[in-house]
Motif scaffolding. Structure first.
Motif, PDB file in Angstrom:
ATOM      1  N   GLY A 236       0.780  -1.224   0.000  1.00  0.00           N
ATOM      2  CA  GLY A 236       0.000   0.000   0.000  1.00  0.00           C
ATOM      3  C   GLY A 236       0.812   1.274   0.000  1.00  0.00           C
ATOM      4  O   GLY A 236       0.411   2.273   0.613  1.00  0.00           O
ATOM      5  N   TRP A 237       1.957   1.259  -0.698  1.00  0.00           N
ATOM      6  CA  TRP A 237       2.762   2.477  -0.772  1.00  0.00           C
ATOM      7  C   TRP A 237       1.979   3.583  -1.478  1.00  0.00           C
ATOM      8  O   TRP A 237       1.337   3.340  -2.509  1.00  0.00           O
ATOM      9  N   GLU A 238       2.032   4.793  -0.940  1.00  0.00           N
ATOM     10  CA  GLU A 238       1.462   5.950  -1.635  1.00  0.00           C
ATOM     11  C   GLU A 238       2.519   6.475  -2.618  1.00  0.00           C
ATOM     12  O   GLU A 238       3.103   7.544  -2.438  1.00  0.00           O
ATOM     13  N   LEU A 239       2.741   5.700  -3.651  1.00  0.00           N
ATOM     14  CA  LEU A 239       3.800   5.980  -4.609  1.00  0.00           C
ATOM     15  C   LEU A 239       3.242   6.864  -5.720  1.00  0.00           C
ATOM     16  O   LEU A 239       2.537   6.405  -6.609  1.00  0.00           O
ATOM     17  N   GLU A 240       3.573   8.165  -5.671  1.00  0.00           N
ATOM     18  CA  GLU A 240       2.979   9.137  -6.591  1.00  0.00           C
ATOM     19  C   GLU A 240       3.850   9.433  -7.808  1.00  0.00           C
ATOM     20  O   GLU A 240       3.436  10.202  -8.682  1.00  0.00           O
ATOM     21  N   GLY A 241       5.028   8.839  -7.885  1.00  0.00           N
ATOM     22  CA  GLY A 241       5.861   9.079  -9.058  1.00  0.00           C
ATOM     23  C   GLY A 241       7.081   8.183  -9.077  1.00  0.00           C
ATOM     24  O   GLY A 241       7.736   7.993  -8.046  1.00  0.00           O
ATOM     25  N   VAL A 242       7.368   7.611 -10.252  1.00  0.00           N
ATOM     26  CA  VAL A 242       8.544   6.763 -10.450  1.00  0.00           C
ATOM     27  C   VAL A 242       9.319   7.297 -11.652  1.00  0.00           C
ATOM     28  O   VAL A 242       8.761   7.460 -12.739  1.00  0.00           O
ATOM     29  N   LEU A 243      10.602   7.570 -11.443  1.00  0.00           N
ATOM     30  CA  LEU A 243      11.480   8.038 -12.506  1.00  0.00           C
ATOM     31  C   LEU A 243      12.484   6.931 -12.816  1.00  0.00           C
ATOM     32  O   LEU A 243      13.324   6.592 -11.985  1.00  0.00           O
ATOM     33  N   ASN A 244      12.390   6.378 -14.009  1.00  0.00           N
ATOM     34  CA  ASN A 244      13.298   5.313 -14.438  1.00  0.00           C
ATOM     35  C   ASN A 244      14.294   5.882 -15.438  1.00  0.00           C
ATOM     36  O   ASN A 244      13.907   6.532 -16.408  1.00  0.00           O
ATOM     37  N   ASN A 245      15.569   5.644 -15.199  1.00  0.00           N
ATOM     38  CA  ASN A 245      16.626   6.109 -16.092  1.00  0.00           C
ATOM     39  C   ASN A 245      17.305   4.907 -16.720  1.00  0.00           C
ATOM     40  O   ASN A 245      17.913   4.093 -16.028  1.00  0.00           O
ATOM     41  N   ASP A 246      17.208   4.802 -18.030  1.00  0.00           N
ATOM     42  CA  ASP A 246      17.757   3.646 -18.737  1.00  0.00           C
ATOM     43  C   ASP A 246      18.327   4.125 -20.073  1.00  0.00           C
ATOM     44  O   ASP A 246      17.585   4.601 -20.929  1.00  0.00           O
ATOM     45  N   ILE A 247      19.631   3.996 -20.222  1.00  0.00           N
ATOM     46  CA  ILE A 247      20.366   4.457 -21.402  1.00  0.00           C
ATOM     47  C   ILE A 247      20.314   5.984 -21.468  1.00  0.00           C
ATOM     48  O   ILE A 247      19.737   6.585 -22.359  1.00  0.00           O
ATOM     49  N   VAL A 248      20.955   6.605 -20.501  1.00  0.00           N
ATOM     50  CA  VAL A 248      21.024   8.072 -20.445  1.00  0.00           C
ATOM     51  C   VAL A 248      22.480   8.537 -20.538  1.00  0.00           C
ATOM     52  O   VAL A 248      22.847   9.587 -20.018  1.00  0.00           O
ATOM     53  N   GLY A 249      23.302   7.753 -21.229  1.00  0.00           N
ATOM     54  CA  GLY A 249      24.727   8.056 -21.307  1.00  0.00           C
ATOM     55  C   GLY A 249      25.097   9.093 -22.337  1.00  0.00           C
ATOM     56  O   GLY A 249      26.254   9.515 -22.401  1.00  0.00           O
ATOM     57  N   GLY A 250      24.148   9.520 -23.183  1.00  0.00           N
ATOM     58  CA  GLY A 250      24.477  10.501 -24.215  1.00  0.00           C
ATOM     59  C   GLY A 250      25.517   9.964 -25.175  1.00  0.00           C
ATOM     60  O   GLY A 250      26.562  10.590 -25.391  1.00  0.00           O
ATOM     61  N   ASP A 251      25.237   8.811 -25.754  1.00  0.00           N
ATOM     62  CA  ASP A 251      26.222   8.120 -26.599  1.00  0.00           C
ATOM     63  C   ASP A 251      26.991   9.094 -27.502  1.00  0.00           C
ATOM     64  O   ASP A 251      26.403   9.906 -28.214  1.00  0.00           O
ATOM     65  N   THR A 252      28.309   8.974 -27.439  1.00  0.00           N
ATOM     66  CA  THR A 252      29.197   9.838 -28.214  1.00  0.00           C
ATOM     67  C   THR A 252      29.989   8.974 -29.183  1.00  0.00           C
ATOM     68  O   THR A 252      30.998   8.379 -28.817  1.00  0.00           O
ATOM     69  N   THR A 253      29.496   8.881 -30.398  1.00  0.00           N
ATOM     70  CA  THR A 253      30.139   8.087 -31.429  1.00  0.00           C
ATOM     71  C   THR A 253      30.790   9.020 -32.452  1.00  0.00           C
ATOM     72  O   THR A 253      30.099   9.897 -32.985  1.00  0.00           O
ATOM     73  N   PRO A 254      32.075   8.875 -32.699  1.00  0.00           N
ATOM     74  CA  PRO A 254      32.717   9.744 -33.688  1.00  0.00           C
ATOM     75  C   PRO A 254      31.982   9.709 -35.026  1.00  0.00           C
ATOM     76  O   PRO A 254      31.632   8.647 -35.538  1.00  0.00           O
ATOM     77  N   GLY A 255      31.703  10.898 -35.564  1.00  0.00           N
ATOM     78  CA  GLY A 255      31.037  10.992 -36.861  1.00  0.00           C
ATOM     79  C   GLY A 255      29.532  11.087 -36.805  1.00  0.00           C
ATOM     80  O   GLY A 255      28.895  11.384 -37.822  1.00  0.00           O
TER      81      GLY A 255
END
Length: 494
Positions: A236-255
């Protein structure tokens, strides 16, 4: 029960005797549409000094150090927990122990303010995930790792907000437990965001409760988050918001010239297929498919972004995606959404699939694998800042209004909204009605209900046609920290 009816005039004040007359004369002189003539356009909310101070503590260097250490565990496959021949200090359990130590070190620095625990269970053999082959073929121990920062207000502490990333990784072969599977982006980046949020936010106090989580089993079928979401529902958690972060690395690929380091995507669930058919029919009949709790949480992320990041020296923009997730993919926010909790997923703007779910190798001069060298730690720090600002805003807010309704008793061009106070809040609360045109995705206008003294339910009458806009009601504190908006449910009274 006494009802309080606040009447909005076109001058954006309350207690007008005849809003319909005022509407007619105003239109004659200004030629405004009704939804433009009341309230004001939504702009940038003044920053909360506490939140602004927290954002200054976010460290790209610490994020880099945490991701570097996670990569050193070699292969963090969930099913490596059953292996007996791994090199000491490698594998998913070694990583879990280290994450727990990080949370404990943050707690030590704040005098024991964090409750750090394992959420341990055994996942039984299962059918394939997304029509794939089974990914857990024997009883497999799993460990979610989490730290709880209890709210400072006894009543508001019942409300909870959760941030998570998954710390397990995978190779091309999802059953491979031995070859190098660094997961620097997927999802060491998200785990690092959760860790950094815990480190920074543990230095402050918030009325509501915050939970910082690193889950296991995402790559095997969202196992860790599914278990935690079921636990939240059962307890019975009063869970009003969940923020999931998945693949937030800002991929830096040359070109790669199409990647954006100024944007992060925010995915959210529309109508739940598992909702009662009556609710689905009602939502579709009024065009409410984008008014779900998760979509409202995403809009709150956009509002927070406008205040703290998009107007900074290096603007950073949250882009709301009207999808649960990307094509052919899934994430841990789905587990919470399926249980009815508002949840969103943060993901970098443009993924490079050569650097996800790949055996580390070089072929024809091209590098494959989720390597540390492709992460942008400044980008991850900005994602962490957006998460922290969102969590802090929600935790400081009074929480979501309850029993929000729009009167549909009469055919007219006015709108009567009614609502009750949030479940678990104390202190001064004021309410804000927000609205937008039906073809627009984010809130455009707001009306502050000035006087909320007396008995509930609260009411406001606006000279705006409910057929032409979507409404929401949110609760705010004196510093303008507001909850996500709650859309009204039609109510026909006789």
């Amino acid at each position: 029960m006494k009802r309080m009816l606040f009447v909005a005039t076109l001058a954006s004040t309350v207690l007008s005797a005849n809003p319909a007359t005022a509407q007619k004369s105003s239109h004659a002189s200004t030629n405004k549409l009704d939804y433009e003539a009341v309230g004001s356009q939504i702009g940038v909310t003044p920053a909360d000094p506490q939140i602004a101070a927290a954002l200054k503590l976010v460290s790209a260097d610490r994020i880099k150090a945490n991701i570097t250490r996670l990569v050193e565990f070699h292969n963090r496959s969930t099913i490596s927990s059953t292996e007996t021949d791994l090199k000491p200090g490698t594998g998913v359990f070694a990583a879990a122990d280290w994450i727990k130590l990080q949370f404990e070190s943050y707690s030590k620095d704040c005098g024991g303010c964090l409750e750090v625990q394992f959420d341990e269970f055994v996942e039984q053999p299962q059918a394939g995930f997304n029509n794939s082959h089974p990914r857990i073929v024997k009883p497999t121990p799993l460990r979610n790792v989490y730290a709880i920062l209890r709210g400072s207000d006894p009543s508001a502490a019942k409300r909870m907000y959760l941030i998570t990333g998954h710390y397990d990784t995978r190779e091309t072969d999802v059953m491979n437990t031995h070859d190098f599977a660094p997961g620097a982006n997927d999802d060491s980046s998200g785990t690092a965001v959760s860790l950094e949020a815990a480190r920074v936010m543990s230095k402050f106090k918030f009325p509501a409760t915050l939970i910082f989580v690193a889950v296991a089993g995402e790559e095997q079928g969202l196992n860790g988050s599914h278990h935690l979401a079921l636990r939240a529902q059962k307890e019975g958690w009063e869970l009003e918001g969940v923020l999931n972060n998945d693949i937030v690395g800002g991929d830096t690929t040359p070109g790669d010239t199409l990647q954006s380091k100024q944007r992060v995507r925010v995915f959210s669930q529309g109508i739940l297929p598992s909702s009662p058919i009556e609710q689905i029919r009602q939502a579709l009949s009024i065009g409410g498919e984008n008014e779900t709790p998760s979509r409202q949480l995403a809009r709150e992320v956009l509002a927070v972004d406008r205040t703290y990041l998009s107007t900074s020296k290096e603007p950073f923009h949250a882009a709301m995606e009207l999808r649960l997730d990307r094509f052919l993919r899934g994430g841990d926010h789905r587990s919470f959404s399926d249980e009815g909790f508002p949840s969103v997923r943060f993901t970098e703007w443009r993924e490079n699939f050569d650097h996800q779910h790949q055996h580390v190798r070089t072929e024809n001069g091209k590098e494959y694998g989720d390597l540390l060298k492709f992460d942008d730690f400044n980008y991850i720090a900005r994602v962490a800042g957006l998460n922290i600002a969102t969590l802090a805003t929600l935790a400081n807010s009074p929480g979501m209004p309850q029993q929000v309704h729009v009167s549909t008793s009469n055919l007219d061009n006015d709108t009567i909204l009614k609502w009750e106070a949030p479940k678990s809040s104390t202190g001064d609360v004021h309410y804000q009605v927000v609205w937008r045109e039906t073809a627009i995705n984010d809130w455009q206008y707001a009306f502050d209900v000035k006087d909320t003294s007396g008995s509930t339910p609260y009411s406001v009458l606006l000279p705006i046609s409910k057929d032409n806009v979507f409404f929401g009601v949110r609760a705010c504190n004196a510093k303008a920290d507001c909850s996500q908006a709650v859309p009204p449910v039609p109510l026909r009274e006789h």
